[in-house]
Design a protein around this motif. Structure first.
Motif, PDB file in Angstrom:
ATOM      1  N   ILE A  79      -5.052  45.742  47.140  1.00 32.94           N
ATOM      2  CA  ILE A  79      -4.526  44.385  46.962  1.00 32.94           C
ATOM      3  C   ILE A  79      -3.208  44.317  47.734  1.00 32.94           C
ATOM      4  O   ILE A  79      -2.344  45.172  47.576  1.00 32.94           O
ATOM      5  CB  ILE A  79      -4.340  44.061  45.472  1.00 32.94           C
ATOM      6  CG1 ILE A  79      -5.695  44.248  44.772  1.00 32.94           C
ATOM      7  CG2 ILE A  79      -3.812  42.635  45.295  1.00 32.94           C
ATOM      8  CD1 ILE A  79      -5.747  43.803  43.342  1.00 32.94           C
ATOM      9  N   PRO A  80      -3.087  43.313  48.617  1.00 30.85           N
ATOM     10  CA  PRO A  80      -1.990  43.362  49.597  1.00 30.85           C
ATOM     11  C   PRO A  80      -0.592  43.221  49.000  1.00 30.85           C
ATOM     12  O   PRO A  80      -0.398  42.596  47.968  1.00 30.85           O
ATOM     13  CB  PRO A  80      -2.298  42.172  50.516  1.00 30.85           C
ATOM     14  CG  PRO A  80      -3.146  41.253  49.715  1.00 30.85           C
ATOM     15  CD  PRO A  80      -3.949  42.156  48.815  1.00 30.85           C
ATOM     16  N   ARG A  81       0.345  43.805  49.703  1.00 33.24           N
ATOM     17  CA  ARG A  81       1.766  43.575  49.450  1.00 33.24           C
ATOM     18  C   ARG A  81       2.087  42.125  49.789  1.00 33.24           C
ATOM     19  O   ARG A  81       1.647  41.605  50.819  1.00 33.24           O
ATOM     20  CB  ARG A  81       2.578  44.505  50.378  1.00 33.24           C
ATOM     21  CG  ARG A  81       4.086  44.292  50.322  1.00 33.24           C
ATOM     22  CD  ARG A  81       4.773  45.113  51.434  1.00 33.24           C
ATOM     23  NE  ARG A  81       6.186  44.788  51.472  1.00 33.24           N
ATOM     24  CZ  ARG A  81       7.147  45.613  51.026  1.00 33.24           C
ATOM     25  NH1 ARG A  81       6.834  46.803  50.557  1.00 33.24           N
ATOM     26  NH2 ARG A  81       8.404  45.251  51.074  1.00 33.24           N
ATOM     27  N   LEU A  82       2.856  41.470  48.904  1.00 38.54           N
ATOM     28  CA  LEU A  82       3.350  40.120  49.196  1.00 38.54           C
ATOM     29  C   LEU A  82       4.868  40.143  49.377  1.00 38.54           C
ATOM     30  O   LEU A  82       5.452  39.185  49.893  1.00 38.54           O
ATOM     31  CB  LEU A  82       3.000  39.147  48.062  1.00 38.54           C
ATOM     32  CG  LEU A  82       1.513  38.945  47.728  1.00 38.54           C
ATOM     33  CD1 LEU A  82       1.362  37.978  46.555  1.00 38.54           C
ATOM     34  CD2 LEU A  82       0.727  38.434  48.927  1.00 38.54           C
ATOM     35  N   PRO A 177       2.364  36.694  60.131  1.00 42.66           N
ATOM     36  CA  PRO A 177       2.696  37.423  58.914  1.00 42.66           C
ATOM     37  C   PRO A 177       3.528  38.683  59.137  1.00 42.66           C
ATOM     38  O   PRO A 177       3.446  39.313  60.188  1.00 42.66           O
ATOM     39  CB  PRO A 177       1.321  37.805  58.347  1.00 42.66           C
ATOM     40  CG  PRO A 177       0.394  37.781  59.504  1.00 42.66           C
ATOM     41  CD  PRO A 177       0.924  36.730  60.439  1.00 42.66           C
ATOM     42  N   ARG A 178       4.310  39.015  58.117  1.00 44.92           N
ATOM     43  CA  ARG A 178       4.926  40.332  58.030  1.00 44.92           C
ATOM     44  C   ARG A 178       3.810  41.353  57.860  1.00 44.92           C
ATOM     45  O   ARG A 178       2.861  41.125  57.089  1.00 44.92           O
ATOM     46  CB  ARG A 178       5.847  40.390  56.805  1.00 44.92           C
ATOM     47  CG  ARG A 178       6.447  41.765  56.556  1.00 44.92           C
ATOM     48  CD  ARG A 178       7.120  41.828  55.185  1.00 44.92           C
ATOM     49  NE  ARG A 178       7.480  43.192  54.879  1.00 44.92           N
ATOM     50  CZ  ARG A 178       8.736  43.624  54.723  1.00 44.92           C
ATOM     51  NH1 ARG A 178       9.732  42.776  54.818  1.00 44.92           N
ATOM     52  NH2 ARG A 178       8.975  44.884  54.463  1.00 44.92           N
ATOM     53  N   LEU A 179       3.923  42.478  58.569  1.00 48.16           N
ATOM     54  CA  LEU A 179       2.966  43.573  58.395  1.00 48.16           C
ATOM     55  C   LEU A 179       3.675  44.830  57.884  1.00 48.16           C
ATOM     56  O   LEU A 179       3.024  45.759  57.410  1.00 48.16           O
ATOM     57  CB  LEU A 179       2.248  43.879  59.715  1.00 48.16           C
ATOM     58  CG  LEU A 179       1.463  42.720  60.365  1.00 48.16           C
ATOM     59  CD1 LEU A 179       0.956  43.141  61.747  1.00 48.16           C
ATOM     60  CD2 LEU A 179       0.291  42.269  59.493  1.00 48.16           C
ATOM     61  N   ALA A 180       5.005  44.862  57.978  1.00 45.52           N
ATOM     62  CA  ALA A 180       5.770  46.051  57.576  1.00 45.52           C
ATOM     63  C   ALA A 180       5.513  46.374  56.107  1.00 45.52           C
ATOM     64  O   ALA A 180       5.629  45.495  55.252  1.00 45.52           O
ATOM     65  CB  ALA A 180       7.258  45.810  57.807  1.00 45.52           C
ATOM     66  N   GLY A 181       5.159  47.627  55.839  1.00 48.47           N
ATOM     67  CA  GLY A 181       4.971  48.080  54.461  1.00 48.47           C
ATOM     68  C   GLY A 181       3.617  47.713  53.874  1.00 48.47           C
ATOM     69  O   GLY A 181       3.350  48.024  52.719  1.00 48.47           O
ATOM     70  N   GLN A 182       2.776  47.072  54.667  1.00 46.82           N
ATOM     71  CA  GLN A 182       1.470  46.647  54.134  1.00 46.82           C
ATOM     72  C   GLN A 182       0.576  47.872  53.889  1.00 46.82           C
ATOM     73  O   GLN A 182       0.723  48.905  54.540  1.00 46.82           O
ATOM     74  CB  GLN A 182       0.808  45.659  55.110  1.00 46.82           C
ATOM     75  CG  GLN A 182      -0.420  44.968  54.582  1.00 46.82           C
ATOM     76  CD  GLN A 182      -0.207  44.307  53.209  1.00 46.82           C
ATOM     77  OE1 GLN A 182      -0.280  44.958  52.164  1.00 46.82           O
ATOM     78  NE2 GLN A 182       0.096  43.017  53.208  1.00 46.82           N
TER      79      GLN A 182
END
Ligand code: HEC
Ligand code: HEC
Length: 234
Positions: A79-82, A177-182
């Motif tokens: 489940i993705p990081r928001l 979108p931000r992808l860092a830390g995903q």
């Protein structure tokens, strides 16, 4: 937002003639800007309608699935990081679930009851969160290969640098979108299933068309590498 968009078009244009893609994308952007301008104009009043208490309750609800401080969660599926996500992107995706432009039954059920005021308040709250990425165990050589793809693209495979749209630090911008830390397995699943999940309403072409050709041109190994690199970025 504007700089990224221009680069997106330039990148698409540099790859050769894709007039159809460009027209679809730019038309959609004009439309979306109009919708966003409208949402911003009405948002100021609507915002007042969400109490702190209601917002806290809803945030806790989202975090049940999206993890502590919305850092993402590895359950039966990722489940993705928001946390830190661009509000504009987040709102557009929630809208995409509601309109079934993006298919996911769980998020359809979650999303279609959110008021515009609540959605804006949630998007701003998630943007402000900054937890560390969920730990990655990817080997160093994979991270290094991923960094190269992220920063330089794969010219021989027609893949522009990811950084040209998602930003040098992968923090995203506007609709990018931000992808860092995903979570890496989330990124892998999304890129592999793009055609089945995104842009599912032909009557409403959206920003997902920008990524589509890129997803076709990456091998599984290349996706794993770039996902490993992105996962450890803070
Ligand atoms: C019952 C579990 C569950 C709850 C509760 C939940 N989500 Fe989700 N959410 C998911 C799953 C699963 C996905 C991944 C969907 C996919 O793979 O496409 C997701 C994806 C998303 C995405 C897309 C993220 C991206 O990077 O594209 C957004 C935005 C989102 N959720 C927002 C929310 C918000 C806001 C709430 C609270 C109102 C919420 N979610 C509550 C399960 C949940
Ligand atoms: C030309 C601009 C552009 C380039 C280059 C680009 N992206 Fe994207 N990317 C986007 C846009 C726009 C979206 C949002 C799509 C949507 O609205 O559905 C996106 C979405 C994504 C998503 C989904 C995020 C989520 O939370 O679900 C992933 C993963 C992704 N990109 C990875 C990459 C990788 C890896 C590269 C480089 C190999 C890359 N992108 C290159 C524009 C770009």
């Amino acid at each position: 937002m504007d700089f990224g968009f221009r680069r997106a078009l330039t990148a698409a244009a540099n790859e050769g003639p894709r007039p159809q893609l460009i027209t679809v994308v730019s038309r959609q952007f004009v439309l979306q800007s109009a919708i966003l301008a409208f949402a911003c104009a009405t948002g100021a009043h609507a915002e007042d309608a969400v109490s702190k208490h209601e917002l806290q309750g809803k945030l806790a609800y989202c975090e049940n699935c999206h993890g502590v401080a919305a850092q993402g969660f590895h359950g039966y599926y990722p489940i993705p990081r928001l946390a830190g996500q661009q509000p504009e992107y987040l709102k557009n995706q929630v809208q995409a679930f509601v309109e079934r432009r993006r298919t996911n039954n769980i998020m359809f059920n979650v999303a279609h009851v959110l008021s515009p005021a609540m959605l804006s308040a949630l998007a701003d709250s998630f943007h402000d969160l900054n937890p560390k990425p969920l730990t990655s165990t990817a080997p160093n050589e994979l991270v290094a290969a991923g960094k190269k793809i992220y920063e330089e693209g794969l010219p021989d495979r027609d893949v522009p640098p990811c950084a040209s749209c998602h930003g040098p630090d992968a923090k995203g911008d506007g609709q990018f979108p931000r992808l860092a830390g995903q979570l890496p397995d989330y990124i892998f699943n999304k890129l592999k299933n793009w055609d089945k999940e995104r842009g599912q309403d032909p009557a409403k072409p959206d920003t997902s068309t920008i990524m589509q050709p890129i997803t076709h041109n990456l091998t599984d190994q290349q996706i794993k590498a770039v996902a490993a690199y992105l996962n450890q970025l803070e």
